[in-house]
Design an enzyme around this catalytic site. Sequence first.
Site, short mmCIF file in Angstrom:
data_model
loop_
_atom_site.label_atom_id
_atom_site.label_comp_id
_atom_site.label_asym_id
_atom_site.label_seq_id
_atom_site.Cartn_x
_atom_site.Cartn_y
_atom_site.Cartn_z
CE LYS A 206 -4.04 -2.06 2.23
NZ LYS A 206 -5.05 -1.96 3.31
CB ALA A 311 3.17 -11.29 5.77
CG PHE A 312 -0.84 -12.75 0.67
CD1 PHE A 312 -0.78 -11.38 0.54
CD2 PHE A 312 -1.60 -13.46 -0.25
CE1 PHE A 312 -1.46 -10.72 -0.48
CE2 PHE A 312 -2.29 -12.82 -1.27
CZ PHE A 312 -2.21 -11.45 -1.38
CG LEU A 313 -3.45 -14.19 6.98
CD1 LEU A 313 -4.89 -14.05 7.45
CD2 LEU A 313 -2.54 -14.55 8.15
CG ASP A 379 -13.53 1.44 6.45
OD1 ASP A 379 -14.75 1.34 6.21
OD2 ASP A 379 -12.66 1.11 5.62
CD GLU A 384 -11.30 -12.09 5.42
OE1 GLU A 384 -10.70 -13.19 5.33
OE2 GLU A 384 -11.16 -11.17 4.59
CG ASP A 399 -8.29 -4.63 4.84
OD1 ASP A 399 -7.16 -4.72 4.32
OD2 ASP A 399 -9.30 -5.21 4.40
#
Length: 511
Positions: A206, A311-313, A379, A384, A399
């Site tokens: 980002k 980092a991605f899960l 926001d 999840e 986020d």
Amino acid sequence: MWSARSRFLIVLLFSTAFTIDLLFNILPKLHQRSIRNLRCPCEEGSFNSSAVLRGSPALDTTLSKLRKLLSHPLYREQNLVRTPGDLLLEKDDVVKYCKYKAKVANGRRARRGDVTHTHYHSQVYLASNWLKFHLAIDRYALYPRSEPFIDHLLEDLAVVDISEVDYTYDEKALNGRCNCKEVVKPSGVHLKLLLKFQNFGKAIFKPMKQKREEETPADVFYFVDFQRHNAEIAAFHLDRILDFRRVPPVAGRKLNLSREIQDLTRNEDLKATFFISPENNVCFFARCLYSCKTEYAVCGKPHLLEGSVSAFLPDLYIAQRELIENPWSRSYTFTVKKEWETNPNYCDKIKRTPPYNTGSRLLNVIDMAIFDFLTGNMDRHHFEVFKKFGKDSYIIHFDNARGFGKHSHDELSILAPLIQCCRIKKSTLLRLKLLSQPDYRLSDVMRESLLHDALSPVLTEPHLLALDRRLQAVLNAVQKCLQHRGVDNVIKDDVGDEFDYMDFNSSAVAR
């Protein structure tokens, strides 16, 4: 006697093996080591001289409060008896999936005749910090308290070479189709990129859109606020200090837009968004119709642009997640209010509604509300959880880019779940009280923790001081609940009597 042909084949075999080892093992390690150890001030991409990655001895003399906090009994590693069902993933399944992905990726590469991009090798992944992170995820947190691989993963996010860049999956699904009349924009419209690394690591980048010292204007609604890269970084550190450990690892990084994005993407749509500004800076923009204009672009100086790298899960194929609407989500309109905003007894209704009527789901929502209040993030319309762990699964704090927008304003409505339900975990309250004490002051430990990031300073001083003020507001809300409903009806004991020496009714916390 060996024939000339046999000797030639043997030499060729050993030369090939050495070349493969050199290209995919020795050189990448040497390159990463050189990046970490050498900070050339003359190079455009060098790090801020004040920034030091986690674990650097240069900061040893400044870490007194942070180290003292992490050595406190509340932060000791728990002696939990973990069963195989407590882990999110089984190593054999992950390895099998990884080898399949490597085969598919390399097959696609071969069909394209691509000899310039990375050849994926599953053995590289098996030794990576990405795999260690994914295999450590369990039903209690995304990562353990004291494992060094998280700090190593943060370093990887900041320095490891990028092999490929693309749009994120949600932006691809959106395919540039956007409705200007929508107040709440789909997640794919926000300017962010998918980064892929040679060792199967993946992350979201980002870019910086707002300077650290700038506040969100008072007339801007929360649902059209900027997404701030430094908020993502700071949220990870705050989550870790609160001992939630529900934010995936995030690190700051400066990217060369030309060399590390434009040259590394094969997506022609993404390449088409790049242009040179009148100041000769490299810029790019998002694809949606109302933002695919040069005035909505982000630009380097002239090539460099800082941002957050998250980092991605694990892939959804091997670790499914469930998307759930937040019971205290906002209306996302200019005039309409949600029921919780007008009904003071709204929580009574939620307490009767599965899965909030049993287990820890409601308490986890309250944890999330406290976390969001500290950052100022309004926001949080959905959240999840991992499907494997069922209704008691902790909430993943995804986020967080709309946090840390206003240091001069505390949005108490974010605390509605706590104020209306008057419930809180004992472990959460104990840590909040501890962080309110001078020896463990939240602003001080955050300041020290953020010094480890390559983009330090991540937060301005007013934002750090706002954390102390907001923390006191949370404790005041809990105190009001205790006065009206009593300890037994407010505090959910999830740690036993080990910490009963920490007095709930006193501002002094035993240490």
